[in-house]
Design an enzyme around this catalytic site. Structure first.
Site, PDB file in Angstrom:
ATOM      1  N   MET A   1      -3.717  10.209   2.047  1.00  0.00           N
ATOM      2  CA  MET A   1      -5.171  10.111   2.232  1.00  0.00           C
ATOM      3  C   MET A   1      -5.517   8.725   2.784  1.00  0.00           C
ATOM      4  O   MET A   1      -6.669   8.274   2.688  1.00  0.00           O
ATOM      5  CB  MET A   1      -5.900  10.367   0.915  1.00  0.00           C
TER       6      MET A   1
ATOM      7  N   ASN B   1      -5.406   4.476   3.412  1.00  0.00           N
ATOM      8  CA  ASN B   1      -5.449   3.245   2.611  1.00  0.00           C
ATOM      9  C   ASN B   1      -4.044   2.971   2.083  1.00  0.00           C
ATOM     10  O   ASN B   1      -3.821   2.830   0.888  1.00  0.00           O
ATOM     11  CB  ASN B   1      -6.470   3.363   1.463  1.00  0.00           C
TER      12      ASN B   1
ATOM     13  N   GLY C   1       3.641   1.776  -1.831  1.00  0.00           N
ATOM     14  CA  GLY C   1       4.114   3.071  -2.350  1.00  0.00           C
ATOM     15  C   GLY C   1       4.208   4.107  -1.229  1.00  0.00           C
ATOM     16  O   GLY C   1       5.211   4.823  -1.103  1.00  0.00           O
ATOM     17  N   HIS C   2       3.178   4.168  -0.381  1.00  0.00           N
ATOM     18  CA  HIS C   2       3.215   5.112   0.752  1.00  0.00           C
ATOM     19  C   HIS C   2       4.324   4.713   1.737  1.00  0.00           C
ATOM     20  O   HIS C   2       4.998   5.571   2.300  1.00  0.00           O
ATOM     21  CB  HIS C   2       1.894   5.090   1.529  1.00  0.00           C
TER      22      HIS C   2
ATOM     23  N   GLN D   1     -10.367  18.078  -3.240  1.00  0.00           N
ATOM     24  CA  GLN D   1      -9.656  17.646  -4.447  1.00  0.00           C
ATOM     25  C   GLN D   1     -10.450  16.607  -5.253  1.00  0.00           C
ATOM     26  O   GLN D   1      -9.941  16.069  -6.222  1.00  0.00           O
ATOM     27  CB  GLN D   1      -8.242  17.153  -4.117  1.00  0.00           C
TER      28      GLN D   1
ATOM     29  N   ASP E   1       2.411  10.711  -8.923  1.00  0.00           N
ATOM     30  CA  ASP E   1       1.566  11.884  -9.195  1.00  0.00           C
ATOM     31  C   ASP E   1       2.490  13.009  -9.655  1.00  0.00           C
ATOM     32  O   ASP E   1       2.749  13.962  -8.913  1.00  0.00           O
ATOM     33  CB  ASP E   1       0.792  12.264  -7.929  1.00  0.00           C
TER      34      ASP E   1
ATOM     35  N   VAL F   1       6.452   2.923  -6.880  1.00  0.00           N
ATOM     36  CA  VAL F   1       6.570   1.487  -6.582  1.00  0.00           C
ATOM     37  C   VAL F   1       5.572   0.760  -7.480  1.00  0.00           C
ATOM     38  O   VAL F   1       4.433   1.204  -7.639  1.00  0.00           O
ATOM     39  CB  VAL F   1       6.286   1.205  -5.091  1.00  0.00           C
TER      40      VAL F   1
HETATM   41  O1  PAF Z   1      -1.235  12.372  -3.049  1.00  0.00           O
HETATM   42  C1  PAF Z   1      -2.138  12.353  -2.186  1.00  0.00           C
HETATM   43  O2  PAF Z   1      -2.408  11.356  -1.534  1.00  0.00           O
HETATM   44  C2  PAF Z   1      -2.930  13.640  -1.919  1.00  0.00           C
HETATM   45  O3  PAF Z   1      -3.134  14.354  -3.093  1.00  0.00           O
HETATM   46  C3  PAF Z   1      -2.294  14.521  -0.845  1.00  0.00           C
HETATM   47  C4  PAF Z   1      -0.933  15.032  -1.249  1.00  0.00           C
HETATM   48  C5  PAF Z   1      -2.181  13.754   0.464  1.00  0.00           C
HETATM   49  C6  PAF Z   1      -3.183  15.759  -0.589  1.00  0.00           C
HETATM   50  O4  PAF Z   1      -4.458  15.403  -0.155  1.00  0.00           O
END
Ligand code: PAF
Length: 289
Positions: free
Chosen positions: A30, A32, A36-37, A61, A152, A178
């Site tokens: 999403m 930002n 970690g990403h 969500q 998550d 992370v």
């Molecule tokens: O973990 C997230 O950033 C979100 O839940 C995802 C998997 C991109 C779905 O919108």
């Protein structure tokens, strides 16, 4: 790194990569982006030949009183970091692409039971939104592997279940959380924490570690009532530090049901509000080893 907004352009790029016999890795986000990403992208790069990242802040969500409108957005910085890491394609769909027409009345993907527990109980619409958007993204990208963070934990468990139940030919890869030096799990929502709260926030992971240490010391205590005592102690210690714990629960890794006597592969899941930030964290442990 190419950027695309349309599904037709995305598919053309993925098909060209497949023609060159490349495997496709996918990292949905999403935006930002934080370290970690970036770790998810690195893992995707190691596991696949052509890496697609997506940035889409998925409205379905978010609950009514959640932070959709203020969700942090740093598109230029995100694209720069993705390009630096060698992501091949950035998919930036618009709302109309992800959800053509009105949001109400759209097909929803719902994973019962695991999706109704913990975060699903506190935020009923949350996982419907996640599984719906992830399944749409999977159909658009058609990757061989998809990479998610283990932070998550409930989300990745639900996605694994969805992939199995709906027979997606996709391998779901989980990546370790992370953390900052003092143990706080990296999250875009940490940006909502004040300086003081940032000092307190690592206590969430410490509280989980205390439960894990006690369970490791006396695995025999894994009975419903003994576990509840540990969970309650952890909640009380977090409350004393200014958190509002939503749940802290010791459960089984495979189906996230509460741990029973004899269960060995466990995970402790937690969600707690600290100031404006809703923090989640988890800790896996294996007893009897
Ligand atoms: O973990 C997230 O950033 C979100 O839940 C995802 C998997 C991109 C779905 O919108």
């Amino acid at each position: 790194m190419n950027k695309v907004q349309r599904v037709s352009s995305l598919r053309a790029a993925v098909q060209a990569a497949r023609k060159d016999k490349k495997t496709i890795g996918f990292v949905p986000t999403m935006g930002n982006l934080h370290e970690g990403h970036l770790e998810l992208i690195r893992v995707a790069k190691r596991r696949a030949d052509f890496v697609v990242a997506s940035i889409y802040v998925n409205p379905t969500q978010f609950g009514k009183n959640e932070d959709l409108d203020n969700y942090p957005s740093t598109p230029e910085e995100d694209a720069r970091m993705l390009a630096e890491l060698g992501a091949d394609l950035l998919f930036l769909p618009e709302q109309e692409t992800m959800y053509p027409g009105a949001l109400e009345g759209q097909t929803v993907v719902y994973v019962p039971k695991i999706g109704d527990l913990y975060c699903g109980k506190d935020r009923p619409e949350h996982f419907y939104g996640v599984t719906t958007v992830v399944s749409r993204l999977f159909n658009m990208v058609q990757p061989d592997i998809a990479v998610f963070g283990n932070k998550d934990y409930q989300q990745i468990t639900i996605i694994r279940r969805m992939v199995e139940d709906l027979a997606y030919p996709i391998q779901v890869v989980g990546v370790d959380t992370v953390r900052t030096k003092d143990g706080l799990a990296l999250s875009s929502r940490n940006g909502y924490l004040s300086k003081k709260e940032l000092v307190v926030a690592p206590s969430l992971q410490q509280a989980l570690q205390t439960i894990a240490d006690q369970l490791q010391e006396k695995p025999v205590v894994v009975s419903k009532s003994a576990v509840k005592v540990l969970e309650d102690q952890a909640k009380a210690s977090l409350k004393a530090k200014g958190f509002e714990p939503q749940y802290i629960t010791v459960c089984r890794q495979r189906d996230l049901k509460p741990a029973k006597k004899g269960d060995q592969e466990l995970v402790i899941l937690a969600a707690a509000q600290l100031g404006k930030a809703r923090l989640i964290d988890n800790l896996e442990l294996a007893l009897g080893r």
